[in-house]
Scaffold this active site. Sequence first.
Site, PDB file in Angstrom:
ATOM      1  N   TYR A  83       0.807  -1.253  -0.120  1.00 19.91           N
ATOM      2  CA  TYR A  83       0.063  -0.208  -0.239  1.00 19.91           C
ATOM      3  C   TYR A  83       1.063   1.255  -0.103  1.00 19.91           C
ATOM      4  CZ  TYR A  83      -3.761   3.392   1.783  1.00 19.91           C
ATOM      5  OH  TYR A  83      -4.988   4.072   1.771  1.00 19.91           O
TER       6      TYR A  83
ATOM      7  N   LYS B 274      -0.110  -1.590  -4.913  1.00 20.64           N
ATOM      8  CA  LYS B 274      -0.751  -0.450  -4.693  1.00 20.64           C
ATOM      9  C   LYS B 274      -0.345   1.149  -5.270  1.00 20.64           C
ATOM     10  CE  LYS B 274      -5.172   2.406  -3.050  1.00 20.64           C
ATOM     11  NZ  LYS B 274      -6.369   2.747  -2.289  1.00 20.64           N
TER      12      LYS B 274
ATOM     13  N   ILE C 260      -6.346   0.248  -8.334  1.00 22.76           N
ATOM     14  CA  ILE C 260      -7.411   0.383  -7.113  1.00 22.76           C
ATOM     15  C   ILE C 260      -8.437   1.850  -7.343  1.00 22.76           C
ATOM     16  CG2 ILE C 260      -7.699   0.176  -4.631  1.00 22.76           C
ATOM     17  CD1 ILE C 260      -5.532  -1.406  -4.513  1.00 22.76           C
TER      18      ILE C 260
END
Length: 164
Positions: free
Chosen positions: A5, A34, A76
């Site tokens: 992340y 991501k 995403i």
Amino acid sequence: PIVLYNVPGRTGCNLLPATVARLAHDFSNIVGIKEATGDMMQGSRVLESCPESFSVLSGDDLTALSLMALGGTGVISVTSNLVPGRVAAMCNAFNKGDLKEAARIHHSLFPLHEALFFESNPIPAKTALSLMGKMEAGLRLPLCPMSAAAKEKLTGVLRQLKLV
């Protein structure tokens, strides 16, 4: 499987490409990232330094198509909470090689991408979904309602896109 992340606006730190590459090469259960820096140079470095099987997903709707063009595998998406079919259509058009159609969809969604960050995410998305009749209004602490001015601008964008 673990997806890293990298959202510096939320975490206060940036996973640098060298760190991501080391993690991707050294840990088989780390399968993607991501990547939400919005920095195409950084995205390019992550893509070139990680295994081909490593999934680089845009975490920023505004740069999703650009990152996919560099080799990213998708997004995403915040915007897809409101218009999942349109975001999927952009990704599908790109994957089919129809860059003109993918770009057309990206440009049509651009005002919505911007509007969903008039204030801190997920406040605008939840407000928009409420205005669209998809959910009841309401936020849990520490979130608070959008300012009247931002909500008015958001409503204008939703009207412009015929979502309300």
